[in-house]
Design an enzyme around this catalytic site. Sequence first.
Site, PDB file in Angstrom:
ATOM      1  N   ARG A 102      -3.938  11.338 -46.272  1.00 63.45           N
ATOM      2  CA  ARG A 102      -2.612  11.750 -45.865  1.00 63.45           C
ATOM      3  C   ARG A 102      -1.991  10.845 -44.815  1.00 63.45           C
ATOM      4  O   ARG A 102      -0.833  10.995 -44.477  1.00 63.45           O
ATOM      5  CB  ARG A 102      -2.635  13.200 -45.333  1.00 63.45           C
ATOM      6  N   GLY A 103      -2.761   9.926 -44.259  1.00 61.22           N
ATOM      7  CA  GLY A 103      -2.240   9.092 -43.173  1.00 61.22           C
ATOM      8  C   GLY A 103      -1.224   8.060 -43.639  1.00 61.22           C
ATOM      9  O   GLY A 103      -1.129   7.781 -44.823  1.00 61.22           O
ATOM     10  N   CYS A 104      -0.466   7.516 -42.678  1.00 60.34           N
ATOM     11  CA  CYS A 104       0.536   6.499 -43.006  1.00 60.34           C
ATOM     12  C   CYS A 104      -0.047   5.093 -42.914  1.00 60.34           C
ATOM     13  O   CYS A 104       0.608   4.129 -43.270  1.00 60.34           O
ATOM     14  CB  CYS A 104       1.740   6.600 -42.073  1.00 60.34           C
ATOM     15  N   ILE A 105      -1.242   4.969 -42.378  1.00 64.36           N
ATOM     16  CA  ILE A 105      -1.834   3.636 -42.197  1.00 64.36           C
ATOM     17  C   ILE A 105      -3.045   3.466 -43.118  1.00 64.36           C
ATOM     18  O   ILE A 105      -3.912   4.309 -43.167  1.00 64.36           O
ATOM     19  CB  ILE A 105      -2.290   3.408 -40.726  1.00 64.36           C
TER      20      ILE A 105
ATOM     21  N   MET B  46      -0.290   0.267 -49.936  1.00 63.29           N
ATOM     22  CA  MET B  46      -1.302   1.311 -50.118  1.00 63.29           C
ATOM     23  C   MET B  46      -1.031   2.144 -51.363  1.00 63.29           C
ATOM     24  O   MET B  46      -1.937   2.727 -51.939  1.00 63.29           O
ATOM     25  CB  MET B  46      -1.345   2.237 -48.898  1.00 63.29           C
TER      26      MET B  46
END
Lengths: 105, 169
Positions: A102-105, B46
């Site tokens: 779920r992270g942005c990085i 990503m």
Amino acid sequence: MATIEIAGVAVERDPEGFLVHTGQWTPEIAAEIAGESGISELTPRHWRAVEFMRERYLTTGTAPSIRSLGKESGVPIKELYQLFPKGPAKLAAKIGGIPKPRGCI
Amino acid sequence: MTQLLDEIEHEHEATPEPLQKVCIVVSKGSLEGIYPALIMANGARMEGIDADLFFTFFGLDAIRKDRQGKIRVATVGNPGMHLPTIVGVIPGMSWLATKMMGGQMEKLDIPPIGEFIELIHDSGGGIYACQATVEMFELAEDDFVPQLDGILTVGEFYELSAGAQIIFT
């Protein structure tokens, strides 16, 4: 939410194809999901990334960021994108049977 | 008429095409001007979306060897800081704000700018500098970090952006 039979096991998957129950995961399921995602063979290098994601999730409760996946798994970023062209963190998580990071990085 | 309405409804139902590529223009040289673009570029990679970064004007600081490590938060002229302007001008304020934000970002696993550019580059994201700015500041390829993929004219940038969404920051 859909229940699909993969590798002889009925597993529940979310709309994006991630396993709902991490406990249902088996290496055979991993190979099936990899195949669906365009990875015809899981090499030891793929496994290293997948296992790192899975282990980290099971011990900390969250999937690691792409930064730590690249720094700590032993598979550098460049290679990760060669192994999983459609997004290493996302795909390795899906193949490893853990929820989508779920992270942005 | 009914047919037309049906068609309109149908159009609404069709799932939009997923994004294939983004080209992000970075024009500002402050910390808050640079990071959003880097996060968006890395986030695109990503998701398997192609991403290129085009640095122009003070945005070039993010890829200049001599300035990359000196990017600061703007404490003056930045109402988002909720600091009285008179406080913002005190020497060291910008340094302090940057240091505090840096600590917070490290906690969230957001890399420093140099490492972030390297991460994006290794992920297959292109790193480009704007030729007009390079000339204006009298810079040369040597002044930039090794991840630089090239110095482009605006025309070349548009060529590179074929089929992409262009995001200006």
